[in-house]
Design an enzyme around this catalytic site. Structure first.
Site, PDB file in Angstrom:
ATOM      1  CG  HIS A   1      44.001  31.488  36.658  1.00  0.00           C
ATOM      2  ND1 HIS A   1      44.156  30.129  36.460  1.00  0.00           N
ATOM      3  CD2 HIS A   1      42.726  31.770  36.274  1.00  0.00           C
ATOM      4  CE1 HIS A   1      43.028  29.622  35.982  1.00  0.00           C
ATOM      5  NE2 HIS A   1      42.142  30.598  35.866  1.00  0.00           N
TER       6      HIS A   1
ATOM      7  CG  HIS B   1      38.715  34.038  33.954  1.00  0.00           C
ATOM      8  ND1 HIS B   1      38.830  33.493  32.701  1.00  0.00           N
ATOM      9  CD2 HIS B   1      39.243  33.126  34.819  1.00  0.00           C
ATOM     10  CE1 HIS B   1      39.387  32.278  32.803  1.00  0.00           C
ATOM     11  NE2 HIS B   1      39.649  32.038  34.073  1.00  0.00           N
TER      12      HIS B   1
ATOM     13  CG  HIS C   1      41.570  27.653  32.165  1.00  0.00           C
ATOM     14  ND1 HIS C   1      42.133  28.795  31.666  1.00  0.00           N
ATOM     15  CD2 HIS C   1      40.827  28.029  33.235  1.00  0.00           C
ATOM     16  CE1 HIS C   1      41.724  29.828  32.406  1.00  0.00           C
ATOM     17  NE2 HIS C   1      40.940  29.388  33.366  1.00  0.00           N
TER      18      HIS C   1
ATOM     19  CD  GLU D   1      38.541  24.877  36.407  1.00  0.00           C
ATOM     20  OE1 GLU D   1      38.477  25.076  35.177  1.00  0.00           O
ATOM     21  OE2 GLU D   1      38.036  25.667  37.252  1.00  0.00           O
TER      22      GLU D   1
ATOM     23  CG  ASP E   1      39.471  30.849  38.158  1.00  0.00           C
ATOM     24  OD1 ASP E   1      39.666  31.315  37.033  1.00  0.00           O
ATOM     25  OD2 ASP E   1      39.031  29.683  38.339  1.00  0.00           O
ATOM     26  CG  ASP E   2      36.098  33.330  37.310  1.00  0.00           C
ATOM     27  OD1 ASP E   2      36.064  34.089  36.324  1.00  0.00           O
ATOM     28  OD2 ASP E   2      36.506  32.157  37.251  1.00  0.00           O
TER      29      ASP E   2
HETATM   30  N1  HPA Z   1      37.615  27.511  34.205  1.00  0.00           N
HETATM   31  C1  HPA Z   1      37.237  27.520  32.931  1.00  0.00           C
HETATM   32  N2  HPA Z   1      36.710  28.581  32.346  1.00  0.00           N
HETATM   33  C2  HPA Z   1      36.556  29.691  33.054  1.00  0.00           C
HETATM   34  C3  HPA Z   1      36.937  29.747  34.381  1.00  0.00           C
HETATM   35  C4  HPA Z   1      37.503  28.598  34.987  1.00  0.00           C
HETATM   36  O1  HPA Z   1      37.865  28.532  36.174  1.00  0.00           O
HETATM   37  N3  HPA Z   1      36.651  31.003  34.803  1.00  0.00           N
HETATM   38  C5  HPA Z   1      36.147  31.680  33.759  1.00  0.00           C
HETATM   39  N4  HPA Z   1      36.080  30.887  32.698  1.00  0.00           N
HETATM   40 ZN    ZN Z   2      40.243  30.379  35.122  1.00  0.00          ZN
END
Ligand code: HPA
Ligand code: ZN
Length: 337
Positions: free
Chosen positions: A16, A18, A196, A199, A277-278
């Protein structure tokens, strides 16, 4: 071997991530200069100061702004290559990476520019580092079904480079069912579906992603834990969940890491994995996520090993590659006593 050393040294997969979320402030500044893009930040320090988020949308606003410096094929190469060099240093041997083409095509950057720059980097990483990869194209859920279909049509022209389709961006108010027909067509075209879900959105969105989109992996999934029957369903299916501890903390999905539900997920029998994630926006790459959650929850050696093993089990490698990767992982862990 102490646990921090085990975490650093064990082979890992990241499931996971991006790629646009790996854009570090110094690269953002350098690309802005190279491409004559004006940013609302004067310095790298100003960029870092903008990374205070109360919720997913706060982050997304900054994330889409950051993307504006990515214009040319070599920009996408530089972005992905910087991530892959870090993964080589963190003993990550396999990555399954999201990209957001609509974040670029809506700015006039072609789908082909994005994909060719990324594949240049992933192909080089396999040659230079032996890191294998799969790309997952995400639909931005705040955009329309028609726009998602346009993106899918472009992906169909480059099937050999794209393994799966995913769903990201603003979750609340954009349920999986909005993309039921897009995902049906994507599956028909041979793409592996993920989304996703849970969350920020309710457990019902996770159930919808399973029932309507027929996903094969759940991204985040935290709020599924509010529904015991859903937890049992996920555990029984063997489906992996891609958990992102530092992201959850920075986006206030959990109040703090000590209250993160990762151990509950494992105890419930869910194939949970640890991911970043990011990482540029949330303060750490995959190893940093393992270290932070291991410390906060006092994870045992066997829980850490389970998480590392799950990263390969939950991957979309073919069965032979997966068997070999798990055997290699087990052999490493056996020797690392
Ligand atoms: N959630 C939803 N969209 C996203 C995320 C995330 O954590 N990171 C990049 N786009
Ligand atoms: Zn994500």
């Amino acid at each position: 071997m102490n646990l921090a050393r085990l975490i650093a040294d064990m082979p890992k997969a990241e499931l996971h991530l991006h790629i646009e979320g790996t854009l570090e402030p110094d690269l953002m500044m350098a690309l802005a200069r190279r491409n004559n893009v004006t940013l609302p930040y004067a310095t790298v320090e100003d960029i870092r100061q903008a990374y205070e988020f109360n919720c997913l949308q706060d982050f997304l606003d900054v994330y889409y702004l950051g993307m504006s410096v990515l214009l040319k094929r070599e920009d996408f190469f530089d972005l992905a290559w910087a991530y892959l060099e870090k993964m080589a240093a963190q003993n990550v041997t396999h990555v399954e990476v999201f990209f957001d083409p609509q974040g670029h095509t809506t700015r006039g950057v072609s789908f082909d520019t994005v994909l060719s720059g990324l594949t240049d980097a992933f192909d080089k990483a396999e040659r230079d580092f032996g890191i294998t990869s799969k790309l997952i194209m995400c639909f931005l859920r705040h955009l329309s079904e028609d726009e998602a279909f346009d993106s899918l049509e472009q992906a169909c022209a480059c099937k050999s480079h794209i393994h799966g389709v995913g769903l990201d961006s603003s979750e609340q108010g954009h349920p999986p069912s909005k993309f039921k027909r897009v995902f049906a067509e994507a599956r028909e075209q041979g793409f592996t579906p993920v989304a996703h879900a849970g969350e920020e959105g309710p457990p019902a969105y996770v159930a919808e992603a399973l029932d309507d989109l027929h996903i094969e992996r759940i991204d985040h999934g935290n709020r599924a834990l509010e529904d015991p029957s859903l937890v049992k369903r996920i555990a029984d299916s063997g489906m992996a969940m891609t958990v992102c501890p530092l992201s959850n903390k920075r986006l206030q999905v959990v109040p703090d890491l000590a209250n993160h539900p990762l151990r509950h997920m494992l105890n419930a029998g869910i194939c949970a994995t640890v991911n970043s994630d990011d990482p540029s926006y949330f303060g750490g790459y995959v190893t940093d996520n393992y270290l932070a959650i291991a410390e906060a929850l006092n994870l045992t050696r066997s829980e850490i090993v389970q998480l590392g093993r799950n990263s390969f089990i939950g991957s979309f490698m073919n069965e032979a590659d997966k068997r070999a990767a798990v055997a290699h992982f087990d052999e490493f862990v056996d020797k690392a006593r």
